[in-house]
Design a protein around this motif. Structure first.
Motif, PDB file in Angstrom:
ATOM      1  N   ARG A 223       0.906  -0.889  -0.227  1.00  0.00           N
ATOM      2  CA  ARG A 223       0.231  -0.197  -0.375  1.00  0.00           C
ATOM      3  C   ARG A 223       0.721   1.558   0.040  1.00  0.00           C
ATOM      4  NH1 ARG A 223      -2.621   0.649   5.318  1.00  0.00           N
ATOM      5  NH2 ARG A 223      -0.615   2.042   5.361  1.00  0.00           N
ATOM      6  N   ASP A 224       1.515   1.084   1.185  1.00  0.00           N
ATOM      7  CA  ASP A 224       2.724   2.654   1.074  1.00  0.00           C
ATOM      8  C   ASP A 224       3.286   2.399  -0.754  1.00  0.00           C
ATOM      9  OD1 ASP A 224       1.658   2.901   3.418  1.00  0.00           O
ATOM     10  OD2 ASP A 224       3.391   1.955   4.498  1.00  0.00           O
TER      11      ASP A 224
ATOM     12  N   VAL B 198       2.578   1.833  -3.234  1.00  0.00           N
ATOM     13  CA  VAL B 198       2.238   2.729  -4.330  1.00  0.00           C
ATOM     14  C   VAL B 198       1.279   4.018  -4.509  1.00  0.00           C
ATOM     15  CG1 VAL B 198      -0.343   2.367  -5.542  1.00  0.00           C
ATOM     16  CG2 VAL B 198       1.023  -0.173  -5.075  1.00  0.00           C
ATOM     17  N   HIS B 199       1.403   4.262  -2.678  1.00  0.00           N
ATOM     18  CA  HIS B 199       0.410   4.973  -2.582  1.00  0.00           C
ATOM     19  C   HIS B 199       1.937   6.503  -2.784  1.00  0.00           C
ATOM     20  CE1 HIS B 199      -0.825   9.008  -0.296  1.00  0.00           C
ATOM     21  NE2 HIS B 199       0.367   8.734   0.629  1.00  0.00           N
ATOM     22  N   ARG B 200       2.992   6.117  -2.269  1.00  0.00           N
ATOM     23  CA  ARG B 200       4.985   6.519  -2.861  1.00  0.00           C
ATOM     24  C   ARG B 200       4.535   7.216  -4.579  1.00  0.00           C
ATOM     25  NH1 ARG B 200       6.956   3.446   0.512  1.00  0.00           N
ATOM     26  NH2 ARG B 200       7.747   2.201  -0.775  1.00  0.00           N
ATOM     27  N   LEU B 201       4.165   5.862  -5.148  1.00  0.00           N
ATOM     28  CA  LEU B 201       4.267   5.891  -6.957  1.00  0.00           C
ATOM     29  C   LEU B 201       3.076   7.291  -7.533  1.00  0.00           C
ATOM     30  CD1 LEU B 201       4.626   2.531  -7.762  1.00  0.00           C
ATOM     31  CD2 LEU B 201       6.513   3.930  -8.632  1.00  0.00           C
ATOM     32  N   ALA B 202       1.771   6.322  -7.087  1.00  0.00           N
ATOM     33  CA  ALA B 202       0.854   7.645  -7.459  1.00  0.00           C
ATOM     34  C   ALA B 202       0.850   9.596  -6.984  1.00  0.00           C
ATOM     35  CB  ALA B 202      -0.721   7.275  -6.698  1.00  0.00           C
ATOM     36  N   GLN B 203       1.778  10.127  -5.627  1.00  0.00           N
ATOM     37  CA  GLN B 203       2.257  11.256  -5.570  1.00  0.00           C
ATOM     38  C   GLN B 203       3.717  11.143  -6.644  1.00  0.00           C
ATOM     39  OE1 GLN B 203       3.779  10.588  -1.800  1.00  0.00           O
ATOM     40  NE2 GLN B 203       1.775  11.042  -0.337  1.00  0.00           N
ATOM     41  N   ARG B 204       4.045  10.582  -7.602  1.00  0.00           N
ATOM     42  CA  ARG B 204       5.517  10.991  -8.292  1.00  0.00           C
ATOM     43  C   ARG B 204       3.922  11.696  -9.570  1.00  0.00           C
ATOM     44  NH1 ARG B 204       9.906   6.410  -7.904  1.00  0.00           N
ATOM     45  NH2 ARG B 204       9.834   6.803  -6.473  1.00  0.00           N
ATOM     46  N   THR B 205       3.015  11.511  -9.909  1.00  0.00           N
ATOM     47  CA  THR B 205       2.659  11.404 -10.999  1.00  0.00           C
ATOM     48  C   THR B 205       1.417  12.913 -11.082  1.00  0.00           C
ATOM     49  OG1 THR B 205       0.483  10.134 -10.704  1.00  0.00           O
ATOM     50  CG2 THR B 205       2.698   9.324 -11.968  1.00  0.00           C
TER      51      THR B 205
END
Length: 62
Positions: free
Chosen positions: A52-53, A55-62
Motif C-alpha cells: 500500500r505504501d 503504491v501510494h508513493r508511486l501515485a504521488q509522483r504523477t
C-alpha cells in the motif's frame, strides 16, 4: 499463472494463460517447477502495508 490445488497434490493443475490461449499442466515435474516459482514470488513480495505504501508513493509522483 494459476495453481489449482487441494488436499490431494496429485490432482493439482497449473493453468498458464496467454493471448494465444491457456495451457493446463499436471505432470509432477511441471507442478514442482511452478510451485517453486510461486514460493519464490511469495518470498519476494511486499506485505500488505508495504505494498500500500509503495503504491501510494508511486501515485504521488504523477
Amino acid at each position: 499463472m494459476l495453481i489449482a490445488g487441494g488436499p490431494v497434490e496429485q490432482l493439482d493443475t497449473v493453468l498458464l494463460d496467454s493471448a494465444h490461449g491457456g495451457v493446463f499442466l499436471d505432470a509432477e515435474a511441471q507442478l514442482s517447477r511452478y510451485r517453486r516459482v510461486i514460493n519464490d514470488v511469495e518470498r519476494a513480495a511486499l506485505g500488505v502495508v508495504e505494498s500500500r505504501d509503495f503504491v501510494h508513493r508511486l501515485a504521488q509522483r504523477t
